[in-house]
Design a protein around this motif. Structure first.
Motif, PDB file in Angstrom:
ATOM      1  N   ARG A 222       0.830  -1.204   0.000  1.00  0.00           N
ATOM      2  CA  ARG A 222       0.000   0.000   0.000  1.00  0.00           C
ATOM      3  C   ARG A 222       0.864   1.255   0.000  1.00  0.00           C
ATOM      4  O   ARG A 222       0.574   2.231  -0.704  1.00  0.00           O
ATOM      5  N   ILE A 223       1.957   1.235   0.782  1.00  0.00           N
ATOM      6  CA  ILE A 223       2.835   2.408   0.862  1.00  0.00           C
ATOM      7  C   ILE A 223       3.549   2.633  -0.467  1.00  0.00           C
ATOM      8  O   ILE A 223       3.598   3.766  -0.978  1.00  0.00           O
ATOM      9  N   THR A 224       4.113   1.555  -1.043  1.00  0.00           N
ATOM     10  CA  THR A 224       4.836   1.717  -2.304  1.00  0.00           C
ATOM     11  C   THR A 224       3.887   2.124  -3.437  1.00  0.00           C
ATOM     12  O   THR A 224       4.261   2.919  -4.300  1.00  0.00           O
ATOM     13  N   SER A 225       2.668   1.601  -3.433  1.00  0.00           N
ATOM     14  CA  SER A 225       1.696   2.006  -4.461  1.00  0.00           C
ATOM     15  C   SER A 225       1.347   3.477  -4.322  1.00  0.00           C
ATOM     16  O   SER A 225       1.290   4.214  -5.312  1.00  0.00           O
ATOM     17  N   TRP A 226       1.111   3.917  -3.084  1.00  0.00           N
ATOM     18  CA  TRP A 226       0.794   5.328  -2.844  1.00  0.00           C
ATOM     19  C   TRP A 226       1.949   6.213  -3.304  1.00  0.00           C
ATOM     20  O   TRP A 226       1.738   7.233  -3.975  1.00  0.00           O
ATOM     21  N   LEU A 227       3.184   5.812  -2.966  1.00  0.00           N
ATOM     22  CA  LEU A 227       4.348   6.603  -3.348  1.00  0.00           C
ATOM     23  C   LEU A 227       4.510   6.637  -4.859  1.00  0.00           C
ATOM     24  O   LEU A 227       4.798   7.690  -5.449  1.00  0.00           O
ATOM     25  N   PHE A 228       4.309   5.486  -5.513  1.00  0.00           N
ATOM     26  CA  PHE A 228       4.444   5.431  -6.964  1.00  0.00           C
ATOM     27  C   PHE A 228       3.464   6.377  -7.647  1.00  0.00           C
ATOM     28  O   PHE A 228       3.831   7.135  -8.545  1.00  0.00           O
ATOM     29  N   TYR A 229       2.210   6.343  -7.233  1.00  0.00           N
ATOM     30  CA  TYR A 229       1.201   7.170  -7.881  1.00  0.00           C
ATOM     31  C   TYR A 229       1.457   8.656  -7.644  1.00  0.00           C
ATOM     32  O   TYR A 229       1.188   9.485  -8.519  1.00  0.00           O
ATOM     33  N   LYS A 230       1.971   9.003  -6.459  1.00  0.00           N
ATOM     34  CA  LYS A 230       2.314  10.398  -6.195  1.00  0.00           C
ATOM     35  C   LYS A 230       3.438  10.864  -7.122  1.00  0.00           C
ATOM     36  O   LYS A 230       3.365  11.944  -7.732  1.00  0.00           O
ATOM     37  N   ILE A 231       4.502  10.057  -7.217  1.00  0.00           N
ATOM     38  CA  ILE A 231       5.634  10.420  -8.066  1.00  0.00           C
ATOM     39  C   ILE A 231       5.217  10.430  -9.535  1.00  0.00           C
ATOM     40  O   ILE A 231       5.575  11.323 -10.305  1.00  0.00           O
ATOM     41  N   PHE A 232       4.421   9.410  -9.918  1.00  0.00           N
ATOM     42  CA  PHE A 232       3.973   9.334 -11.306  1.00  0.00           C
ATOM     43  C   PHE A 232       3.147  10.552 -11.695  1.00  0.00           C
ATOM     44  O   PHE A 232       3.350  11.153 -12.754  1.00  0.00           O
ATOM     45  N   ALA A 233       2.194  10.928 -10.838  1.00  0.00           N
ATOM     46  CA  ALA A 233       1.345  12.079 -11.147  1.00  0.00           C
ATOM     47  C   ALA A 233       2.171  13.353 -11.268  1.00  0.00           C
ATOM     48  O   ALA A 233       1.900  14.210 -12.125  1.00  0.00           O
ATOM     49  N   TRP A 234       3.213  13.472 -10.417  1.00  0.00           N
ATOM     50  CA  TRP A 234       4.061  14.667 -10.463  1.00  0.00           C
ATOM     51  C   TRP A 234       4.913  14.684 -11.723  1.00  0.00           C
ATOM     52  O   TRP A 234       5.022  15.712 -12.399  1.00  0.00           O
ATOM     53  N   LEU A 235       5.535  13.555 -12.053  1.00  0.00           N
ATOM     54  CA  LEU A 235       6.417  13.511 -13.213  1.00  0.00           C
ATOM     55  C   LEU A 235       5.639  13.569 -14.529  1.00  0.00           C
ATOM     56  O   LEU A 235       6.107  14.142 -15.506  1.00  0.00           O
ATOM     57  N   ALA A 236       4.452  12.945 -14.549  1.00  0.00           N
ATOM     58  CA  ALA A 236       3.674  12.921 -15.785  1.00  0.00           C
ATOM     59  C   ALA A 236       2.760  14.133 -15.941  1.00  0.00           C
ATOM     60  O   ALA A 236       2.108  14.289 -16.971  1.00  0.00           O
ATOM     61  N   ASP A 237       2.695  14.983 -14.905  1.00  0.00           N
ATOM     62  CA  ASP A 237       1.857  16.193 -14.951  1.00  0.00           C
ATOM     63  C   ASP A 237       0.384  15.865 -15.214  1.00  0.00           C
ATOM     64  O   ASP A 237      -0.295  16.532 -16.005  1.00  0.00           O
ATOM     65  N   ILE A 238      -0.105  14.779 -14.589  1.00  0.00           N
ATOM     66  CA  ILE A 238      -1.520  14.448 -14.682  1.00  0.00           C
ATOM     67  C   ILE A 238      -2.041  14.148 -13.281  1.00  0.00           C
ATOM     68  O   ILE A 238      -1.274  13.824 -12.367  1.00  0.00           O
ATOM     69  N   GLU A 239      -3.353  14.277 -13.128  1.00  0.00           N
ATOM     70  CA  GLU A 239      -3.973  13.909 -11.866  1.00  0.00           C
ATOM     71  C   GLU A 239      -4.397  12.447 -11.947  1.00  0.00           C
ATOM     72  O   GLU A 239      -5.090  12.047 -12.876  1.00  0.00           O
ATOM     73  N   TYR A 240      -3.961  11.670 -10.956  1.00  0.00           N
ATOM     74  CA  TYR A 240      -4.313  10.257 -10.978  1.00  0.00           C
ATOM     75  C   TYR A 240      -4.621   9.787  -9.569  1.00  0.00           C
ATOM     76  O   TYR A 240      -3.885  10.091  -8.629  1.00  0.00           O
ATOM     77  N   ASP A 241      -5.715   9.049  -9.432  1.00  0.00           N
ATOM     78  CA  ASP A 241      -6.167   8.553  -8.138  1.00  0.00           C
ATOM     79  C   ASP A 241      -5.532   7.187  -7.879  1.00  0.00           C
ATOM     80  O   ASP A 241      -5.820   6.213  -8.578  1.00  0.00           O
ATOM     81  N   GLY A 242      -4.667   7.110  -6.873  1.00  0.00           N
ATOM     82  CA  GLY A 242      -3.982   5.870  -6.559  1.00  0.00           C
ATOM     83  C   GLY A 242      -4.893   4.789  -6.033  1.00  0.00           C
ATOM     84  O   GLY A 242      -4.493   3.619  -5.963  1.00  0.00           O
ATOM     85  N   GLU A 243      -6.126   5.127  -5.642  1.00  0.00           N
ATOM     86  CA  GLU A 243      -7.067   4.114  -5.162  1.00  0.00           C
ATOM     87  C   GLU A 243      -7.761   3.384  -6.302  1.00  0.00           C
ATOM     88  O   GLU A 243      -8.524   2.453  -6.076  1.00  0.00           O
ATOM     89  N   VAL A 244      -7.504   3.819  -7.529  1.00  0.00           N
ATOM     90  CA  VAL A 244      -8.096   3.188  -8.709  1.00  0.00           C
ATOM     91  C   VAL A 244      -7.067   2.262  -9.335  1.00  0.00           C
ATOM     92  O   VAL A 244      -5.938   2.669  -9.620  1.00  0.00           O
ATOM     93  N   GLY A 245      -7.451   1.008  -9.558  1.00  0.00           N
ATOM     94  CA  GLY A 245      -6.562   0.049 -10.189  1.00  0.00           C
ATOM     95  C   GLY A 245      -6.999  -0.273 -11.603  1.00  0.00           C
ATOM     96  O   GLY A 245      -7.504   0.577 -12.345  1.00  0.00           O
ATOM     97  N   THR A 246      -6.858  -1.533 -11.977  1.00  0.00           N
ATOM     98  CA  THR A 246      -7.229  -1.979 -13.319  1.00  0.00           C
ATOM     99  C   THR A 246      -8.739  -2.103 -13.482  1.00  0.00           C
ATOM    100  O   THR A 246      -9.278  -1.890 -14.578  1.00  0.00           O
ATOM    101  N   PHE A 247      -9.439  -2.427 -12.431  1.00  0.00           N
ATOM    102  CA  PHE A 247     -10.869  -2.747 -12.465  1.00  0.00           C
ATOM    103  C   PHE A 247     -11.686  -1.558 -12.956  1.00  0.00           C
ATOM    104  O   PHE A 247     -11.718  -0.498 -12.322  1.00  0.00           O
ATOM    105  N   ARG A 248     -12.377  -1.737 -14.095  1.00  0.00           N
ATOM    106  CA  ARG A 248     -13.183  -0.654 -14.671  1.00  0.00           C
ATOM    107  C   ARG A 248     -14.108  -1.200 -15.753  1.00  0.00           C
ATOM    108  O   ARG A 248     -13.934  -2.329 -16.224  1.00  0.00           O
ATOM    109  N   LEU A 249     -15.073  -0.373 -16.134  1.00  0.00           N
ATOM    110  CA  LEU A 249     -15.985  -0.708 -17.221  1.00  0.00           C
ATOM    111  C   LEU A 249     -15.837   0.337 -18.315  1.00  0.00           C
ATOM    112  O   LEU A 249     -15.814   1.540 -18.033  1.00  0.00           O
ATOM    113  N   LEU A 250     -15.756  -0.116 -19.569  1.00  0.00           N
ATOM    114  CA  LEU A 250     -15.538   0.760 -20.720  1.00  0.00           C
ATOM    115  C   LEU A 250     -16.637   0.542 -21.749  1.00  0.00           C
ATOM    116  O   LEU A 250     -17.109  -0.584 -21.943  1.00  0.00           O
ATOM    117  N   SER A 251     -17.022   1.609 -22.424  1.00  0.00           N
ATOM    118  CA  SER A 251     -17.967   1.478 -23.529  1.00  0.00           C
ATOM    119  C   SER A 251     -17.237   0.991 -24.772  1.00  0.00           C
ATOM    120  O   SER A 251     -16.002   1.018 -24.856  1.00  0.00           O
TER     121      SER A 251
END
Length: 315
Positions: free
Chosen positions: A133-162
């Protein structure tokens, strides 16, 4: 044959013990939504008996479709293959270990019917070990900062697409594929549904520390040139500090007559600057290497066999 109303895409890796339970629970929640569904299981050559289980399920139920790679390509390529092969009007992407609970699919589906093309499952309390949980939280924080996008670390692969989202996702051709960020980049109307994160049904995570680090590095390189821009800024800052310090030493020598000494500090400075230069060249080299990989235009994955081919052979 009618087009399935809903497809389930599941990348499979060392999930022999999970697949029977996954199928049973998926069928129980999908049949009330629509009997016209398909379950696309993409086996990523985990070396266990997962493919034999998939073949057995496909014989029992024609709505189960199996795809096996020629070698291990990775989770995101498994998702890509599943999205290439699926036919549903709505597509659910989920993991195979049942931490993504099939019982949450109706909630995602009902939310999509309100007018959303993407519905993301947001995990409130993750059923993972504290260090993950800690490493995932840290990864998403660093990723969002480096990629200049907003991303919710509580969201994983699970999703529904049209279907519209899936068709546009297929247009991506790059080798470095971070599924969640690519879907976000498409920009279709998106909603969130809070879901319960389940316990792992069997086995353990296939992601070691080294694989997680490689995934994080590849993802950041694929979606951002910020490391390069940070390297340039650091180089200019270091040069500016060195110039200011040089002017200060010269000022003391000319005005106050202090001798210019310090061979030890000179050598340390040279080694430091040399190390920084090598590191910055390494960052540049990584980007050039990834560009070289993209220029080869190799296929994203190679399919060894499918359950459809096996049934055609038997018939």
């Amino acid at each position: 044959m009618n087009r399935p109303h809903i497809s389930i895409v599941v990348p499979v890796y060392k999930a022999e013990e999970c697949l029977e339970e996954l199928y049973r629970r998926l069928r129980a929640v999908l049949e009330p939504i629509s009997p016209d569904f398909e379950i696309v299981l993409v086996e990523d050559c985990g070396g266990d008996g997962s493919w034999q289980v998939i073949e057995r399920l496909a014989v029992q139920d024609a709505r189960v479709k199996g795809i096996q790679f020629s070698r291990n390509f990775g989770q995101y390529y498994g998702i890509t293959a599943g999205l290439d092969y699926c036919l549903g009007d709505w597509v659910v992407v989920m993991d195979c270990d049942l931490q993504d609970r099939p019982e949450e699919i109706p909630h995602l589906y009902n939310k999509a019917l309100e007018g959303y093309d993407v519905v993301l499952a947001r995990r409130g309390q993750r059923q993972d070990r504290w260090h993950k949980r800690i490493t995932s939280w840290l990864f998403y924080k660093i990723f969002a900062w480096l990629a200049d996008i907003e991303y919710d670390g509580e969201v994983g692969t699970f999703r529904l697409l049209s279907r519209k989202v899936v068709l546009n996702y297929r247009r991506f051709g790059e080798q470095l594929r971070y599924f969640s960020a690519l879907v976000q980049w498409l920009g279709f109307p998106t909603a969130y549904v809070d879901v319960e994160h389940g316990e792992r049904f069997a086995g353990k995570s296939a992601y070691s520390w080294s694989r997680l680090f490689k995934l994080a590095t590849d993802t950041i390189i694929a979606f951002s040139d910020k490391p390069l821009r940070l390297a340039v800024r650091f180089g200019f800052a270091l040069s500016s500090l060195s110039f200011i310090y040089g002017v200060y030493i010269l000022y003391r020598a000319v005005i106050y007559g202090f001798p210019i000494v310090g061979w030890s500090s000179l050598f340390v400075s040279l080694y430091f600057i040399g190390g920084v230069i090598i590191a910055l060249l390494g960052v540049l080299g990584i980007y050039l290497g990834k560009t070289f990989d993209e220029a080869k235009k190799r296929p994203l994955y190679v399919v060894s066999r499918t359950t459809t081919e096996a049934m055609d052979t038997q018939s």
